[in-house]
Design a protein around this motif. Structure first.
Motif, PDB file in Angstrom:
ATOM      1  N   THR A   1      22.666 -16.563  -3.437  1.00 58.90           N
ATOM      2  CA  THR A   1      22.396 -15.179  -3.060  1.00 58.90           C
ATOM      3  C   THR A   1      21.044 -14.736  -3.582  1.00 58.90           C
ATOM      4  O   THR A   1      20.288 -14.064  -2.876  1.00 58.90           O
TER       5      THR A   1
ATOM      6  N   ASN B   1      16.443  -5.342  -0.014  1.00 61.97           N
ATOM      7  CA  ASN B   1      17.016  -6.434  -0.808  1.00 61.97           C
ATOM      8  C   ASN B   1      15.937  -7.483  -1.032  1.00 61.97           C
ATOM      9  O   ASN B   1      15.337  -7.966  -0.081  1.00 61.97           O
ATOM     10  N   ASN B   2      15.696  -7.818  -2.282  1.00 62.64           N
ATOM     11  CA  ASN B   2      14.753  -8.869  -2.658  1.00 62.64           C
ATOM     12  C   ASN B   2      15.542  -9.944  -3.384  1.00 62.64           C
ATOM     13  O   ASN B   2      16.192  -9.658  -4.380  1.00 62.64           O
ATOM     14  N   THR B   3      15.472 -11.177  -2.897  1.00 66.35           N
ATOM     15  CA  THR B   3      16.195 -12.253  -3.555  1.00 66.35           C
ATOM     16  C   THR B   3      15.312 -13.487  -3.673  1.00 66.35           C
ATOM     17  O   THR B   3      14.386 -13.682  -2.901  1.00 66.35           O
TER      18      THR B   3
ATOM     19  N   LYS C   1      17.849   0.005   3.187  1.00 65.78           N
ATOM     20  CA  LYS C   1      18.155  -0.577   1.881  1.00 65.78           C
ATOM     21  C   LYS C   1      17.380  -1.881   1.744  1.00 65.78           C
ATOM     22  O   LYS C   1      17.524  -2.792   2.542  1.00 65.78           O
TER      23      LYS C   1
ATOM     24  N   TYR D   1      12.808 -10.991   1.601  1.00 62.62           N
ATOM     25  CA  TYR D   1      12.744  -9.533   1.569  1.00 62.62           C
ATOM     26  C   TYR D   1      13.454  -9.041   2.815  1.00 62.62           C
ATOM     27  O   TYR D   1      13.121  -9.446   3.931  1.00 62.62           O
ATOM     28  N   GLU D   2      14.440  -8.181   2.641  1.00 62.06           N
ATOM     29  CA  GLU D   2      15.176  -7.632   3.765  1.00 62.06           C
ATOM     30  C   GLU D   2      15.216  -6.115   3.669  1.00 62.06           C
ATOM     31  O   GLU D   2      15.463  -5.572   2.595  1.00 62.06           O
ATOM     32  N   ASP D   3      15.008  -5.467   4.789  1.00 55.25           N
ATOM     33  CA  ASP D   3      15.182  -4.023   4.902  1.00 55.25           C
ATOM     34  C   ASP D   3      16.314  -3.809   5.896  1.00 55.25           C
ATOM     35  O   ASP D   3      16.129  -3.948   7.103  1.00 55.25           O
TER      36      ASP D   3
ATOM     37  N   GLU E   1      16.838  -8.481  -6.921  1.00 55.58           N
ATOM     38  CA  GLU E   1      18.235  -8.162  -7.162  1.00 55.58           C
ATOM     39  C   GLU E   1      19.043  -9.390  -7.535  1.00 55.58           C
ATOM     40  O   GLU E   1      20.023  -9.298  -8.251  1.00 55.58           O
ATOM     41  N   GLU E   2      18.634 -10.546  -7.023  1.00 49.25           N
ATOM     42  CA  GLU E   2      19.489 -11.708  -7.200  1.00 49.25           C
ATOM     43  C   GLU E   2      18.666 -12.986  -7.216  1.00 49.25           C
ATOM     44  O   GLU E   2      17.707 -13.135  -6.463  1.00 49.25           O
TER      45      GLU E   2
ATOM     46  N   LEU F   1      16.478 -14.201  -0.582  1.00 46.97           N
ATOM     47  CA  LEU F   1      15.389 -13.244  -0.384  1.00 46.97           C
ATOM     48  C   LEU F   1      14.032 -13.827  -0.748  1.00 46.97           C
ATOM     49  O   LEU F   1      12.999 -13.276  -0.403  1.00 46.97           O
TER      50      LEU F   1
END
Length: 139
Positions: A12, A99-101, A97, A91-93, A126-127, A16
């Motif tokens: 997980t 999310n950087n993983t 929201k 990197y997800e938007d 975040e993960e 990202l």
């Protein structure tokens, strides 16, 4: 079971990481990199924190993965029974929201193989996920 939990948790984190990953090198001085990683020597001296962690990991007789989040913000991954590693950033938007993983993938090798990498990043992550594979085509 522990290896599976580590793989799931680290997977997980590293999903990202795919977007902005760059492998560190002597010629790479780009300070705009989101994530950098480098292979480290197992014979070098590092901070007391890293040296103690690495010694404990190497003293464990079992093959496995070991992860350390250092006080200086670096992440360290040591794999006993693994011979290569790669790191990615995602990197997800999703509906506003962010999310950087980060995902580290280690390739299984012989039981006496060892790999040590350092991961640094300049953004909130975040993960961090660590996954393993024995299939070179997946690597």
């Amino acid at each position: 079971m522990l290896l599976r939990r580590l793989a799931v948790g680290f997977t997980t984190f590293f999903l990202l990481f795919l977007v902005g990953c760059q492998q560190g090198s002597d010629d790479d001085t780009n300070s705009d990199s989101i994530v950098e990683y480098e292979y480290l020597s197992l014979d070098e001296e590092y901070s007391d924190e890293v040296n103690d962690w690495l010694k404990n990991a190497k003293d464990d007789n079992e093959a496995g993965l070991y992860h350390l989040s250092s006080d200086d913000g670096s992440e360290y991954v040591y794999g006993k029974g693994y011979n290569q590693a790669k790191v990615s950033y995602t990197y997800e938007d999703v509906e506003g929201k962010i999310n950087n993983t980060i995902k580290a993938t280690l390739l299984e090798g012989e039981s006496n193989d060892e790999v040590l990498i350092s991961i640094t990043h300049n953004t909130d992550v975040e993960e961090i996920t660590i996954v393993v594979t024995d299939d070179v085509s997946d690597f």
